[in-house]
Scaffold this active site. Structure first.
Site, PDB file in Angstrom:
ATOM      1  N   LYS A 105     -39.368   8.741 -55.492  1.00  0.00           N
ATOM      2  CA  LYS A 105     -38.514   8.950 -56.809  1.00  0.00           C
ATOM      3  C   LYS A 105     -39.018  10.665 -56.902  1.00  0.00           C
ATOM      4  CE  LYS A 105     -38.587   9.340 -61.551  1.00  0.00           C
ATOM      5  NZ  LYS A 105     -39.447   9.187 -63.070  1.00  0.00           N
ATOM      6  N   GLY A 166     -41.060  10.805 -71.842  1.00  0.00           N
ATOM      7  CA  GLY A 166     -41.854  10.349 -73.009  1.00  0.00           C
ATOM      8  C   GLY A 166     -41.498  10.801 -74.377  1.00  0.00           C
ATOM      9  N   ALA A 197     -36.063   7.872 -68.313  1.00  0.00           N
ATOM     10  CA  ALA A 197     -37.093   8.859 -69.146  1.00  0.00           C
ATOM     11  C   ALA A 197     -36.439   8.933 -70.606  1.00  0.00           C
ATOM     12  CB  ALA A 197     -37.180  10.345 -68.824  1.00  0.00           C
ATOM     13  N   GLY A 198     -37.274   8.907 -71.320  1.00  0.00           N
ATOM     14  CA  GLY A 198     -36.798   9.106 -72.765  1.00  0.00           C
ATOM     15  C   GLY A 198     -36.522   8.049 -73.824  1.00  0.00           C
ATOM     16  N   ASN A 219     -41.468   4.308 -68.587  1.00  0.00           N
ATOM     17  CA  ASN A 219     -43.106   3.976 -68.616  1.00  0.00           C
ATOM     18  C   ASN A 219     -43.671   4.099 -69.946  1.00  0.00           C
ATOM     19  OD1 ASN A 219     -45.667   5.619 -66.861  1.00  0.00           O
ATOM     20  ND2 ASN A 219     -45.834   4.086 -68.231  1.00  0.00           N
TER      21      ASN A 219
END
Length: 268
Positions: A105, A166, A197-198, A219
């Protein structure tokens, strides 16, 4: 029957990809990963990120028979650094005989404040890693033109961000995500597009999947939740529900109401 997700030479039933960073402890991470139902987990392979403050190795808490590891180049701010880290990840996983050794990635960030990708360096690194035989899954913005360029450079999956890493803001520009998917899947309907993401909560995941994304990578939304294990479970079901809703096909939006029962008073 659920259609599996094919990314390069890898096949998965689960469309949820989860990261391994930011957890309070490795045992908590281990439990959350197990609960998520994910089959592929992403690991930042910079050497200093594999060990916690007590010297514990993150990889000791990951069942390599259960998960395919997707190495990532998180924390890299140049094409050269990202390529070096990708090679390091391949070496580590080759030694561990993990099937994720041949892919990466790719993240090449522009600055530490926004964590948005540097588009020029990202494209450069993609081209060079593809030439070296990597299967590249590339993190990018939701710019459809850039998405097209990255696919043409040989990326096995383009991964547009829902919002900054994040941030927990969810999918800020669904129209751009839709256009990215339209361009990437043109003449190639099975090309995998992963929203990366986000996302902050389960409804964000369901929404992204209802747009037609092939998968979600997240994550922080799990690792920093008040109850990471419970959040991991909610993300699992949200991913599955969003995918099912997309495949089912929603009703069109209308300006006025449509009665669900006959209006003329007749029965039957």
């Amino acid at each position: 029957m659920k259609k599996p997700l094919q990314i390069g030479s890898h096949t998965f039933t689960s469309r949820l990809f989860v990261g391994t960073g930011k957890y309070a402890t490795y045992p908590l991470m281990q439990q959350a990963l197990d609960t998520s139902g994910a089959e592929c987990i992403t690991v930042a392979v910079r050497r200093e990120r594999l060990f916690d403050k007590d010297g514990n190795n993150l990889l000791d808490y990951i069942d390599l028979k259960k998960y395919t590891i997707l190495p990532n180049t998180a924390g890299c701010f140049s094409a050269e650094d990202a390529i070096r880290v990708a090679r390091l990840g391949r070496e580590i996983l080759t030694q561990m005989e993990n099937p994720g050794a041949n892919w990466v990635k790719l993240e090449v960030l522009g600055d530490a404040k926004t964590l948005l990708p540097d588009p020029i360096a990202t494209l450069e690194a993609t081209e060079k890693l593809v030439a070296e035989g990597f299967e590249v899954l590339v993190y990018t913005t939701d710019d459809p033109m850039m998405a097209r360029r990255l696919k043409n450079a040989g990326a096995k999956s383009v991964m547009p961000a829902g919002s900054p890493i994040g941030s927990g803001q969810g999918v800020l520009n669904p129209n751009n995500i839709r256009i990215c998917m339209e361009y990437l899947k043109e003449n190639d309907p099975d090309y995998p597009v992963i929203v990366d993401a986000g996302v902050g909560t389960a409804s964000d995941v369901a929404f992204a999947m209802e747009l037609g994304a092939d998968g979600i990578l997240l994550n922080t939304a799990i690792a920093h939740a008040k109850n990471p294990v419970l959040m991991a479970e909610s993300m699992k079901w949200a991913c599955e529900a969003g995918r099912a809703s997309y495949l089912a096909g929603r009703i069109p939006k209308k300006l006025y109401a449509t009665a669900s029962s006959p209006m003329d008073g007749r029965i039957g």
